[in-house]
Scaffold this active site. Sequence first.
Site, mmCIF file in Angstrom:
data_model
loop_
_atom_site.group_PDB
_atom_site.id
_atom_site.type_symbol
_atom_site.label_atom_id
_atom_site.label_comp_id
_atom_site.label_asym_id
_atom_site.label_seq_id
_atom_site.Cartn_x
_atom_site.Cartn_y
_atom_site.Cartn_z
ATOM 1 N N SER A 141 46.117 45.650 41.049
ATOM 2 C CA SER A 141 45.921 44.725 42.160
ATOM 3 C C SER A 141 47.043 43.704 42.166
ATOM 4 C CB SER A 141 44.576 44.001 42.017
ATOM 5 O OG SER A 141 44.477 42.897 42.900
ATOM 6 N N TYR A 155 38.213 39.366 37.369
ATOM 7 C CA TYR A 155 38.798 40.506 38.094
ATOM 8 C C TYR A 155 40.311 40.551 37.906
ATOM 9 C CZ TYR A 155 40.190 43.539 41.965
ATOM 10 O OH TYR A 155 40.743 44.547 42.713
#
Length: 249
Positions: A141, A155
């Site tokens: 990401s 995350y």
Amino acid sequence: MIRKNILITGASSGLGKGMAVEFAKKGRNLALCARRMERLEELKKTLLEINPAITVSIKSLDVNQHDDVFTVFREFQQEMGQLDRMIINAGMGKGASVGTGYFHANKQTAETNFVAALAQAEAAMEIFREQNVGHLVTISSISAVRGFRRAMTVYAATKAALTSMSEGIRIDVMNTPIKVSCVHPGFIRSEINEKVEKVPFIVDTETGCKALVKAIEKEKANTYVPAWPWAWMHWVLRMVPAKSLRGMS
């Protein structure tokens, strides 16, 4: 090199499903796994409508059941004869600021996004080392480049760990027929962020997955997609002061 037989985890929805559609259009055989078998059945039907000439194999898999990961990957290999590319995509985004009573959710994200990713990488690389060929792809990401607050804290940390692990594996098999790529999506609309209303530079799932597949096919070490703006924006994110990041998450 054309990677004909492609395995994708977390394929029942979101980016996994979108990538499967794009690869089907390219005529690739697909080995798809996820927890929700009914969604995989629907996806298989769709993929064969898109391209009846391909083979689509589906299996139920919870990546947090680590022994099952090794079993399912082997079963796919036996069915297809060889696995040419494996995409570690399964993940989740639960969580909250650390110390606010949501340890269970943060732990679940950490286990799914990193420990389970390690299990998938182990299973994939065992097969690739035996075959002496293959392409491992990890879906990280843009958040991997910095720390973020609130629900993004754990995350982002898991994605940074995934990026680092991918580099380590790449160095380990350098100068062999095994390739390792880490793809860092920017903001792509999917189930993981469907409730978030205001997201800068977000693109729809189809646009994002086309960019993902294009990047994967190039087999570069690290890519940031869609290229605009993330090919340069990730450098900006690395340099901006922490107080600026506070306003972004």
